[in-house]
Design an enzyme around this catalytic site. Structure first.
Site, PDB file in Angstrom:
ATOM      1  N   LYS A 151      10.799  21.375  -5.858  1.00 26.58           N
ATOM      2  CA  LYS A 151      10.045  20.116  -5.865  1.00 26.58           C
ATOM      3  C   LYS A 151       9.984  19.529  -7.278  1.00 26.58           C
ATOM      4  O   LYS A 151       8.930  19.146  -7.767  1.00 26.58           O
ATOM      5  CB  LYS A 151       8.646  20.334  -5.308  1.00 26.58           C
ATOM      6  CG  LYS A 151       8.655  20.807  -3.865  1.00 26.58           C
ATOM      7  CD  LYS A 151       7.265  20.915  -3.292  1.00 26.58           C
ATOM      8  CE  LYS A 151       7.241  21.420  -1.886  1.00 26.58           C
ATOM      9  NZ  LYS A 151       8.003  20.691  -0.930  1.00 26.58           N
ATOM     10  N   CYS A 152      11.137  19.449  -7.908  1.00 23.79           N
ATOM     11  CA  CYS A 152      11.249  19.007  -9.296  1.00 23.79           C
ATOM     12  C   CYS A 152      12.205  17.822  -9.350  1.00 23.79           C
ATOM     13  O   CYS A 152      13.110  17.707  -8.522  1.00 23.79           O
ATOM     14  CB  CYS A 152      11.785  20.180 -10.128  1.00 23.79           C
ATOM     15  SG  CYS A 152      12.172  19.803 -11.845  1.00 23.79           S
ATOM     16  N   GLY A 153      12.032  16.973 -10.335  1.00 22.73           N
ATOM     17  CA  GLY A 153      12.963  15.866 -10.520  1.00 22.73           C
ATOM     18  C   GLY A 153      14.383  16.343 -10.803  1.00 22.73           C
ATOM     19  O   GLY A 153      15.353  15.616 -10.585  1.00 22.73           O
ATOM     20  N   THR A 187      15.683  19.026  -9.276  1.00 28.63           N
ATOM     21  CA  THR A 187      16.151  19.788  -8.113  1.00 28.63           C
ATOM     22  C   THR A 187      17.551  19.385  -7.654  1.00 28.63           C
ATOM     23  O   THR A 187      18.323  20.257  -7.245  1.00 28.63           O
ATOM     24  CB  THR A 187      15.133  19.692  -6.954  1.00 28.63           C
ATOM     25  OG1 THR A 187      13.882  20.244  -7.409  1.00 28.63           O
ATOM     26  CG2 THR A 187      15.589  20.447  -5.724  1.00 28.63           C
TER      27      THR A 187
END
Length: 181
Positions: free
Chosen positions: A57-59, A61
């Site tokens: 859930k990361c930019g 990803t």
């Protein structure tokens, strides 16, 4: 007596050097894969290894896609990527190991080995990441895991050779050049 002291000193010094050679490689570690099975890093001897801490859930990803493409291109050339999910940055990897495995497979077709979720910084840092981030242990340089998708490039001898910033694309020229050299 002097001969005995000399022999004893040689034995101690020799053991110390052998122990140090093992301690500053990744080969001393047995980790758990994402399914809970043992994964001995010693089985990677002779391969170039990219170790990367991941999050779902990361930019960053979408880097999973680039990592998988890199793995597919070079996996038959003594290169492997090992992913370590970590929840150290703004809780961007909250899922269980099973949820992470499913997410990676469904969304990005990840086929490179994924390990169980670990901590890559702080008081509960996994011993492998203690090695990767401490010059005293790795013999290369001190570093701090800045964010998700930081890449550690390990040479065929199991020693740390490069640290690549999280935002750097897996297809960056520096990484490709390292793999191909």
């Amino acid at each position: 007596m002097n001969k005995l002291v000399a022999i004893l000193a040689l034995c101690i010094f020799g053991f110390s050097n052998a122990q140090q050679k093992t301690q500053n490689t990744i080969y001393q570690f047995v980790v758990k894969d994402i399914y809970g099975d043992d994964f001995a890093l010693s089985q990677l001897k002779g391969k170039k290894v990219m170790i990367v801490n991941t999050a779902s859930k990361c930019g960053l990803t979408p880097q999973y896609e680039g990592l998988e493409a890199l793995y597919q291109k070079y996996k038959d050339n003594n290169f492997i990527i090992i992913g370590f999910p970590a929840n150290n940055f703004k809780s961007q990897e909250p899922g269980s190991n099973n949820e992470i495995a499913e997410f990676c497979k469904i969304n990005y077709g990840v086929s490179f080995p994924m390990m169980e979720k670990i901590s890559v910084k702080g008081e509960d840092t996994h011993p492998l990441y203690k090695l990767l981030t401490s010059k005293k242990l790795n013999g290369f340089e001190d570093s701090e895991v800045q964010w998700n998708f930081q890449k550690y490039l390990i040479g065929t001898d199991g020693k740390l050779e490069k640290i690549i910033a999280p935002k750097t694309s897996p297809q960056d020229k520096e990484i490709i050049d390292w793999i191909e050299k």
